[in-house]
Structures are given as C-alpha cells and as structure tokens.
Scaffold this active site. Structure first.
Site, PDB file in Angstrom:
ATOM      1  N   PRO A  49       0.753  -1.228   0.000  1.00 51.31           N
ATOM      2  CA  PRO A  49       0.000   0.000   0.000  1.00 51.31           C
ATOM      3  C   PRO A  49       0.788   1.285   0.000  1.00 51.31           C
ATOM      4  O   PRO A  49       1.096   1.834   1.040  1.00 51.31           O
ATOM      5  CB  PRO A  49      -0.773  -0.096   1.313  1.00 51.31           C
ATOM      6  N   GLU A  50       1.085   1.817  -1.135  1.00 46.73           N
ATOM      7  CA  GLU A  50       1.400   3.239  -1.239  1.00 46.73           C
ATOM      8  C   GLU A  50       0.153   3.886  -1.823  1.00 46.73           C
ATOM      9  O   GLU A  50      -0.859   3.211  -2.011  1.00 46.73           O
ATOM     10  CB  GLU A  50       2.634   3.444  -2.126  1.00 46.73           C
TER      11      GLU A  50
END
Length: 298
Positions: free
Chosen positions: A2-3
């Site tokens: 998760p960016e």
DNA sequence: ACATAGACCTGTTGGC
DNA sequence: TGCCAACAGGTCTATG
C-alpha cells in the site's frame, strides 16, 4: 501493497460495496492490529450507513451516518477482499477444514438491493490499524494532523518544494518518503520518481533549490514525474508484489513497469544510458537507482 | 533539527 | 530436504 496508488485502487474496488450500504454486522477476530481496536468498535459500526469511501494519503476513510469516520490503514501487508456467496463456496471447497489465516475483520454490508456483501480485512503482519474518529475533527486527529500535501493535487508544485526544502540538507529519498512533506509516496514510487527525474536519492534536497533555471526545472520535473508515476500506477491498478491482489481478486500490473525498484543488477532503461541499477540502504530501507543517469549533483 | 537504528509482526526467498 | 539469514509496499520511538 500500500502506497498511494494501491490504496486508491483498493478504495475504488471497495467503494461500490461500501457506499450507501448499511453495516449490519462486524466480526473482529482479535483485540488489536498494530493498535488496539477502539472501544466498542463493532457496536459503534453496527447499523451505520456508509455515506462515502474516500482516501487521504495512505488512509481510507468511511464516512458514517452517525458523523464518525472509520479510519483504515493497511500497513505493509493489509488487503481487503469481497466475498460473494459463490466465492464462499469456492473457498470452502478449496480448504474445507481451515479458516483463512489473518482474516482479522469482517464487515457485513447490506446493499441497497437487500443483498449482503462480506468485506474481509486480511493482514499477516498486522502493521495496519483501524480507528473511529469524529468526521468533523478528523483533520485534527493524530493521524491527519501534520500530514503533508496530496501529491496529485495542485499544491504540489515547484514553489512548494522550494519553500519546503530551502536550506535543508536532508537527502531527497528521505524527504520524499517523509509523510509530513508529501503524503502518500512510499519506497517504490519515490525510487521511480527520482529515477525519472535523474536525481540522486542520496543528494541533499538543496540540489534542487534556488532561483537558477536548472534548479527550477528540476523542481518542476520532479513534481511532474511524481504525479505521472502515481497516475500511471493507479491506471494500472497499482503494483502487485508477491501475490497481492485488489479487492476483486485481480492483480495490479504496474510492477511490470518498474524502472528501478527491485531491479538491482539489471540494465538501466533510460534511452542512451548504459548504467546498471544499484541497490543501497538508506536509513534501513532499500533505495534503487542508476549511478550513471542519477549522478550526484554535488 | 536531523540521521540512524530498532521496534512492531509474519511470510517468502535464496544460499548453503 | 532443512535451516538460517536477509528482506518486504509503513510508521513510530528512542538515541545520538
């Protein structure tokens, strides 16, 4: 996973089942993730309608009808999946005597057509977390207070970087990773944006500061490349490292377009560059870069 | 103020 | 095959 692009991909995948749905039940399988769940977490969610599912930086925000917001962060390994009835059966057939590991939270969401969808939060490393916060005061809450600008908005521009970085000596990699400066970038997209701009990750931020045209151009280019790499990644459904998937089970494919991340030893793909991608630790994390086209400007 | 190391967790991978 | 070290998309804290 998760960016920013991955969180945005998750948001888009979940929005159809969350928005306008009523939370009819919440199952919480352990007392904490990275932090303890807030008091009466499931009870406070039960019965609420979800007005909107939005994103700020790497956070997901579900606006509830009681004017609280459900704040969710995926940490390093958090993911959601949506269970339809068919998939339920498939899972049961596939592993009949084993519950899926690391399914920590299950939301049962009644849709406007009366059907109920299950949204399951899975997180092996448990660096993710969830909290309930007053929607009105959300940007004063500990998670959002001090968070930097959204990189896809208008605030990210050459002047902003000049103001932010002038007189500082922090290296570019650390400065871009710092969520207080720009919120949403992570290890992958910082490496990629710096490569696109031809900036050395170890250089101090002041190499792109000042009023001379070259520095101004570099600041502009960096802003543009940050936006481009994030947009392209969102377009591609994010990056799927390992077997990580979107909420509907499909894989993002931006990982096939990495120019430097996880490409140590491979040739640099910049036209005319014959460099080889190197890996170097910077404050405990791997930085990937091309020593030829990302030469230090010092 | 800033850089670095360590902490939090589990899973995967690559070398021997 | 087994074992062990190194590493992983994030962020918070402590320490120099």
């Amino acid at each position: 996973m998760p960016e920013l692009p991955e969180v945005e991909t998750v948001r888009r995948g979940l929005a159809p089942v969350f928005e306008n749905a009523q939370i009819v039940n919440v199952v919480v399988n352990r007392p904490d993730l990275r932090f303890p769940f807030p008091d009466d977490f499931a009870q406070r969610l039960k019965g609420q309608y979800v007005n909107a599912l939005s994103r700020r930086a790497k956070y997901l925000l579900a606006d509830l009808s009681n004017s609280e917001a459900l704040v969710m962060h995926l940490g390093m390994s958090g993911s959601f999946r949506i269970n339809g009835a068919a998939q339920h059966v498939a899972t049961a057939v596939h592993c009949p005597d084993k519950l899926p590991q690391h399914d920590h939270v299950i939301f049962e969401l009644q849709q406007t057509d009366g059907t109920v969808a299950e949204v399951i939060y899975n997180d092996p490393r448990r660096f993710g977390f969830m909290d309930l916060v007053s929607r009105r005061r959300i940007y004063e809450s500990k998670f959002f207070k001090g968070l930097g600008i959204e990189p896809l908005g208008n605030e990210l521009n050459a002047d902003y970087l000049q103001t932010l970085f002038a007189g500082k000596k922090t290296n570019l990699k650390a400065a871009l990773l710092n969520q207080k400066n720009i919120a949403g970038l992570g290890n992958i997209y910082v490496c990629e944006a710096l490569w696109r701009t031809g900036l050395n990750p170890m250089d101090p931020v002041n190499v792109i500061c000042g009023e001379d045209p070259q520095a101004q151009n570099l600041r502009q280019d960096l802003c543009r490349h940050i936006r481009e790499v994030l947009s392209e990644a969102i377009e591609a459904g994010g990056s799927s490292l390992k077997d990580h998937s979107q909420a509907d089970g499909t894989l993002g494919y931006f990982q096939h377009r990495f120019a430097v991340y996880d490409r140590e030893g491979q040739p640099c793909s910049k036209p005319g560059c014959d460099g080889e991608i190197m890996r170097q630790q910077q404050s405990g994390r791997s930085t990937f870069y091309c020593p030829i086209c990302q030469k230090s400007r010092l």
